[in-house]
Design a protein around this motif. Structure first.
Motif, PDB file in Angstrom:
ATOM      1  N   PHE A 107      -4.101  30.468 -89.788  1.00 22.55           N
ATOM      2  CA  PHE A 107      -4.059  29.319 -90.716  1.00 22.55           C
ATOM      3  C   PHE A 107      -4.995  28.204 -90.289  1.00 22.55           C
ATOM      4  N   ALA A 108      -5.847  28.524 -89.316  1.00 20.59           N
ATOM      5  CA  ALA A 108      -6.669  27.468 -88.739  1.00 20.59           C
ATOM      6  C   ALA A 108      -7.559  26.806 -89.775  1.00 20.59           C
ATOM      7  N   GLN A 109      -7.967  27.567 -90.795  1.00 26.25           N
ATOM      8  CA  GLN A 109      -8.917  27.020 -91.759  1.00 26.25           C
ATOM      9  C   GLN A 109      -8.280  26.674 -93.106  1.00 26.25           C
ATOM     10  N   LEU A 110      -6.963  26.850 -93.197  1.00 28.15           N
ATOM     11  CA  LEU A 110      -6.307  26.618 -94.480  1.00 28.15           C
ATOM     12  C   LEU A 110      -6.378  25.129 -94.857  1.00 28.15           C
ATOM     13  N   PRO A 111      -6.793  24.816 -96.102  1.00 30.42           N
ATOM     14  CA  PRO A 111      -6.871  23.404 -96.462  1.00 30.42           C
ATOM     15  C   PRO A 111      -5.494  22.736 -96.424  1.00 30.42           C
ATOM     16  N   VAL A 112      -5.454  21.551 -95.817  1.00 29.95           N
ATOM     17  CA  VAL A 112      -4.205  20.793 -95.743  1.00 29.95           C
ATOM     18  C   VAL A 112      -4.458  19.415 -96.348  1.00 29.95           C
ATOM     19  N   ILE A 113      -3.588  19.054 -97.290  1.00 29.88           N
ATOM     20  CA  ILE A 113      -3.690  17.708 -97.839  1.00 29.88           C
ATOM     21  C   ILE A 113      -2.448  16.941 -97.425  1.00 29.88           C
ATOM     22  N   ALA A 171       3.932   8.403 -97.474  1.00 30.62           N
ATOM     23  CA  ALA A 171       4.191   6.969 -97.654  1.00 30.62           C
ATOM     24  C   ALA A 171       4.168   6.297 -96.294  1.00 30.62           C
ATOM     25  N   LYS A 172       3.895   7.115 -95.246  1.00 28.19           N
ATOM     26  CA  LYS A 172       3.972   6.563 -93.886  1.00 28.19           C
ATOM     27  C   LYS A 172       2.735   5.717 -93.580  1.00 28.19           C
ATOM     28  N   GLU A 173       2.970   4.598 -92.852  1.00 24.64           N
ATOM     29  CA  GLU A 173       1.846   3.835 -92.319  1.00 24.64           C
ATOM     30  C   GLU A 173       1.361   4.637 -91.120  1.00 24.64           C
ATOM     31  N   MET A 174       0.145   5.144 -91.170  1.00 19.42           N
ATOM     32  CA  MET A 174      -0.285   6.020 -90.095  1.00 19.42           C
ATOM     33  C   MET A 174      -0.686   5.221 -88.863  1.00 19.42           C
ATOM     34  N   ASP A 175      -0.253   5.706 -87.670  1.00 21.34           N
ATOM     35  CA  ASP A 175      -0.718   5.052 -86.455  1.00 21.34           C
ATOM     36  C   ASP A 175      -1.999   5.753 -85.993  1.00 21.34           C
ATOM     37  N   LEU A 176      -2.534   5.288 -84.853  1.00 27.54           N
ATOM     38  CA  LEU A 176      -3.834   5.820 -84.413  1.00 27.54           C
ATOM     39  C   LEU A 176      -3.802   7.322 -84.180  1.00 27.54           C
ATOM     40  N   ASN A 177      -2.666   7.794 -83.600  1.00 29.15           N
ATOM     41  CA  ASN A 177      -2.542   9.221 -83.324  1.00 29.15           C
ATOM     42  C   ASN A 177      -2.550  10.022 -84.631  1.00 29.15           C
ATOM     43  N   ASP A 178      -1.770   9.529 -85.624  1.00 30.85           N
ATOM     44  CA  ASP A 178      -1.737  10.212 -86.921  1.00 30.85           C
ATOM     45  C   ASP A 178      -3.149  10.292 -87.498  1.00 30.85           C
ATOM     46  N   ILE A 179      -3.851   9.136 -87.439  1.00 34.78           N
ATOM     47  CA  ILE A 179      -5.180   9.070 -88.041  1.00 34.78           C
ATOM     48  C   ILE A 179      -6.102  10.084 -87.367  1.00 34.78           C
ATOM     49  N   GLU A 180      -5.976  10.165 -86.044  1.00 31.31           N
ATOM     50  CA  GLU A 180      -6.850  11.081 -85.320  1.00 31.31           C
ATOM     51  C   GLU A 180      -6.570  12.537 -85.720  1.00 31.31           C
ATOM     52  N   VAL A 181      -5.271  12.917 -85.704  1.00 28.37           N
ATOM     53  CA  VAL A 181      -4.915  14.309 -86.029  1.00 28.37           C
ATOM     54  C   VAL A 181      -5.304  14.631 -87.471  1.00 28.37           C
ATOM     55  N   VAL A 182      -4.947  13.710 -88.366  1.00 27.86           N
ATOM     56  CA  VAL A 182      -5.213  13.948 -89.777  1.00 27.86           C
ATOM     57  C   VAL A 182      -6.726  13.998 -90.021  1.00 27.86           C
ATOM     58  N   GLY A 183      -7.447  13.074 -89.385  1.00 28.00           N
ATOM     59  CA  GLY A 183      -8.904  13.018 -89.547  1.00 28.00           C
ATOM     60  C   GLY A 183      -9.551  14.312 -89.082  1.00 28.00           C
ATOM     61  N   ARG A 184      -9.010  14.899 -88.032  1.00 31.58           N
ATOM     62  CA  ARG A 184      -9.604  16.097 -87.462  1.00 31.58           C
ATOM     63  C   ARG A 184      -9.195  17.367 -88.226  1.00 31.58           C
ATOM     64  N   HIS A 185      -7.929  17.410 -88.660  1.00 32.14           N
ATOM     65  CA  HIS A 185      -7.421  18.687 -89.161  1.00 32.14           C
ATOM     66  C   HIS A 185      -7.092  18.741 -90.648  1.00 32.14           C
ATOM     67  N   ALA A 186      -7.023  17.591 -91.325  1.00 25.44           N
ATOM     68  CA  ALA A 186      -6.637  17.668 -92.738  1.00 25.44           C
ATOM     69  C   ALA A 186      -7.873  17.538 -93.614  1.00 25.44           C
ATOM     70  N   SER A 187      -7.815  18.147 -94.811  1.00 24.59           N
ATOM     71  CA  SER A 187      -8.962  18.077 -95.711  1.00 24.59           C
ATOM     72  C   SER A 187      -8.970  16.755 -96.466  1.00 24.59           C
ATOM     73  N   ALA A 188      -7.795  16.189 -96.709  1.00 23.72           N
ATOM     74  CA  ALA A 188      -7.736  14.923 -97.431  1.00 23.72           C
ATOM     75  C   ALA A 188      -6.401  14.242 -97.157  1.00 23.72           C
ATOM     76  N   VAL A 189      -6.378  12.934 -97.325  1.00 21.15           N
ATOM     77  CA  VAL A 189      -5.142  12.166 -97.138  1.00 21.15           C
ATOM     78  C   VAL A 189      -4.939  11.296 -98.364  1.00 21.15           C
ATOM     79  N   PHE A 190      -3.720  11.300 -98.879  1.00 21.54           N
ATOM     80  CA  PHE A 190      -3.407  10.399 -99.989  1.00 21.54           C
ATOM     81  C   PHE A 190      -2.193   9.588 -99.618  1.00 21.54           C
ATOM     82  N   LEU A 191      -2.319   8.280 -99.813  1.00 24.86           N
ATOM     83  CA  LEU A 191      -1.196   7.405 -99.492  1.00 24.86           C
ATOM     84  C   LEU A 191      -0.428   7.137-100.781  1.00 24.86           C
ATOM     85  N   LYS A 192       0.891   7.319-100.699  1.00 26.46           N
ATOM     86  CA  LYS A 192       1.687   7.127-101.909  1.00 26.46           C
ATOM     87  C   LYS A 192       1.699   5.658-102.337  1.00 26.46           C
ATOM     88  N   ALA A 193       1.290   4.779-101.386  1.00 26.59           N
ATOM     89  CA  ALA A 193       1.336   3.350-101.693  1.00 26.59           C
ATOM     90  C   ALA A 193       0.347   2.969-102.791  1.00 26.59           C
TER      91      ALA A 193
END
Ligand code: ADP
Length: 657
Positions: A604-610, A614-636
């Motif tokens: 699943f290493a290459q599977l697209p993840v979106i 609604a979470k306020e992302m902290d630095l760790n979240d941003i780093e992981v998401v930035g590296r491994h997710a294809s896109a991020v949407f904030l419900k806000a």
């Protein structure tokens, strides 16, 4: 008493004698005349008073009678020394001196000594000052000082404790606000989402009353959401928890995007925009926050400008930094309010009556965000004519394009290259240069190599699409654990379609164009074979899943739901999934953990993840998401339109052969 009164010589006038006597007697300090052997021969009234002796009791006595018992012996020594070197000087410089009263008590004194010649030989005049009162005052001052210091220390300690309590309370407040707002926002998003679905009429057409009611729900829920977001933002700024993520970009682009986002609101009121942007104004700032600042100012301008008005947005490079101005032809602000409008929850009641107000937090947040960037904001306005909000960000440091452009990192992507000859060496060198981990394999070993190395793709370069190519392709597709591995074949023009029919996912014509090779390779790596696209929805909140399911279903997509990370991994292991949409906050396994686990598993290493959260992302979240997710949407913020577009694009990439 032989010398007192002195015998009047022919030169001593009797009146002078009495004058001197009066002077001596009136002196406030004790005065004693002492013989060389220590005998007291003369003393005045003050000396009687200080020591408590009558004159006749002391005259003829040794001076040591006035010295405290413990110092008597030493005093005799000092007296002898003085007789040998008689000069006018204070006695016992730097020492605390004490004398002894008749009643045996000691008193602090200051003594000055002067030698004097008399017909009877050299004598000493001692002037004794009683400093009891001064010492007492000094002692009192000292005691007060000590008391004051102790009090101050106690106060400081209390203050420190209070400060710590305030800090703790502040932290608890912001933690509380953060969790509260999350709790409040989650159901609010669901309310808004379902209200939107109802309004779209997907479950049947609404009658006019129902439409109006749903409209109320949509508008008020959005207003509430805005308020919660603002309170959270401000509490974070105040607690010092808001982090800026500066980058260098063209400021005019952001100003343009903001206007584009708000244009629909302005069109409704026939308000026109004038854009005055300098070309290439590079700024170093938090892009998202700059947009928020401009969004606040421009949306206020729209809100407080009547129909057919005009809003001018300026963005220019100036000596002290990047300058922005938002000018409207609206109702204006009374000069008395120019300061207060930047306060929390402040709204100019009288002048803005009739206009639906916001939260009264927008300008307070705007000002704080500008100041966090080291900038400043000010307003000029005339009631009835309009307002101009201006702000400046400190000078942007230019960052060259080369520094900002980041090459994609393929280091974790292992590619097995099957082939031989010079051409393959070139291909291999090129892929390695692009960061791929390239491993060569013989055609016969391919399945075994793939099993051990779990490559993300196979690049196949076989001389002719004959029996060997067919066998290699068959082989790899025949085994469950290698069947999913994408295959990119290199081929001459006439062989391309044959190779695709044999099972290759894509073909690159020979001679190989390196850019095309990389493009096709990254396409096949994302590709998922078989079945129509299925989207896995991972969220612990059943209503949120249902909302997403309805949204995707109405967009023609199939969905599979998982209530948590563990269930998601089980579904991924047994059924083909084209993309995963994941919430970040879930009990047991967080979205971040799920993403990391997926990325550790080659399947699943290459599977697209979106990420949709609604979470306020902290630095760790941003780093992981930035590296491994294809896109991020904030419900806000409104996410649906861009979300579907992005999802379609990702699906196109993964299904593209
Ligand atoms: P709100 O969310 O109520 O707009 P703000 O903090 O953004 O809160 O603004 C505070 C108040 O300042 C507004 O309620 C309004 O009275 C006044 N104000 C802000 N911008 C403008 C403008 N462009 N024209 C007139 N009044 C304005």
């Amino acid at each position: 008493m032989a010398d007192w009164p002195p015998s009047a010589g022919p030169n001593v006038h009797i009146q002078s004698y009495w004058r001197f006597r009066d002077l001596l007697e009136a002196a406030p300090d004790g005065i004693l005349e002492v013989e060389r052997d220590g005998t007291i021969v003369l003393m005045n009234a003050a000396a009687e008073r200080i020591f408590g002796y009558k004159r006749e009791e002391l005259l003829g006595q040794y001076i040591e009678v006035l010295v405290p018992e413990s110092l008597k012996r030493r005093h005799i020594g000092h007296r002898t020394e003085y007789a040998e070197n008689p000069v006018t000087r204070p006695m016992g410089t730097g020492l605390e001196l004490f004398a002894r009263r008749k009643d045996g008590s000691n008193l602090p004194v200051e003594i000055s000594l002067s030698p004097i010649r008399s017909p009877q030989g050299s004598r000493v005049i001692a002037i004794v000052r009683d400093i009891s009162n001064r010492k007492q005052a000094e002692a009192q001052i000292n005691a007060m000082h000590q008391e004051f210091t102790a009090e101050l220390a106690a106060k400081n300690q209390q203050l420190e404790i209070r400060n710590r309590e305030i800090e703790r309370a502040n932290r608890l407040k912001s933690e509380f606000l953060a969790s509260m707002s999350h709790e409040l926002r989650t159901p609010l998003h669901t309310i808004i989402g379902f209200a939107d679905l109802l309004a779209e009429g997907l479950k049947g057409t609404l009658n006019p009353d129902q439409k109006r009611f749903v409209g109320h729900i949509q508008r008020d829920a959005r207003h509430l959401l805005e308020l919660i977001n603002d309170v959270l933002d401000l509490s974070k700024i105040e607690a010092g928890h808001l982090e800026l993520h500066p980058e260098t970009f063209n400021a005019a682009d952001v100003a343009g995007e903001t206007i584009d986002n708000l244009r629909p609101q302005a069109v409704g009121k026939q308000i026109t925009f004038v854009e005055s942007f300098d070309a290439n104004v590079m700024i170093t700032a938090d892009r998202v926050r700059l947009k928020e600042i401009l969004y606040n100012l421009v949306s206020n301008a729209i809100k407080f400008t009547p129909e057919k008005g005009q809003i001018t947005v300026v963005c220019s490079e100036q000596t002290d930094g990047v300058f922005f101005a938002v000018t409207d032809t609206g109702i204006g602000i009374d000069p008395a309010e120019h300061q207060a409008i930047f306060d929390k929850f402040y709204q100019v009641g009288s002048t803005t009556r009739g206009i639906r107000e916001g939260t009264g937090l927008g300008l307070a947040i705007t000002k704080s965000l500008i100041e966090m960037h080291g900038g400043k904001i000010w307003v000029e306005s005339t009631p009835g004519q309009g307002s101009r909000f201006q702000f400046v960000f400190p000078r942007a440091e230019s960052v060259s394009h080369a520094e900002t452009a980041v090459e994609p990192d393929h280091r974790s992507e292992r590619v097995v290259l099957v082939g031989m000859g010079q051409a393959d060496e070139d291909v291999s060198a090129f892929l390695k240069q692009k960061g791929y981990d390239v491993v060569a394999s013989e055609a016969e070993q391919l399945v075994a190599t793939c099993r051990t190395l779990r490559p993300v793709a196979v690049v196949l370069d076989l001389p002719t699409p004959g029996a060997e190519s067919w066998r290699v392709l068959q082989d790899i597709r025949a085994h469950d654990d290698t069947a999913q591995i994408p295959i990119l074949a290199l081929a001459t023009d006439q062989n391309q379609s044959t190779l695709v029919s044999l099972g290759a996912n894509a073909v690159v014509p020979k001679p190989v164009d390196p850019a095309l090779l990389v493009e096709k390779l990254s396409n096949v790596i994302r590709r998922l074979p078989g079945e129509p696209p299925r989207i896995l929805l991972v969220d612990d909140d059943a209503e949120a899943r249902e909302l997403l399911h309805e949204t995707l279903r109405s967009a023609g997509l199939l969905t599979v739901s998982a209530a948590g990370g563990k269930q998601a991994l089980e579904i991924l292991a047994r059924s083909p999934i084209s993309a995963v949409i994941v919430d970040l906050v879930m009990p047991e396994m967080s979205g971040i953990e799920l993403i990391l686990r997926m990325r550790q598993n080659p399947a699943f290493a290459q599977l697209p993840v979106i990420v949709l959260t609604a979470k306020e992302m902290d630095l760790n979240d941003i780093e992981v998401v930035g590296r491994h997710a294809s896109a991020v949407f904030l419900k806000a913020v409104p996410w649906k339109k861009d979300f579907l577009t992005q999802l379609y694009e990702l699906l196109q990439q993964v299904t593209k052969a």
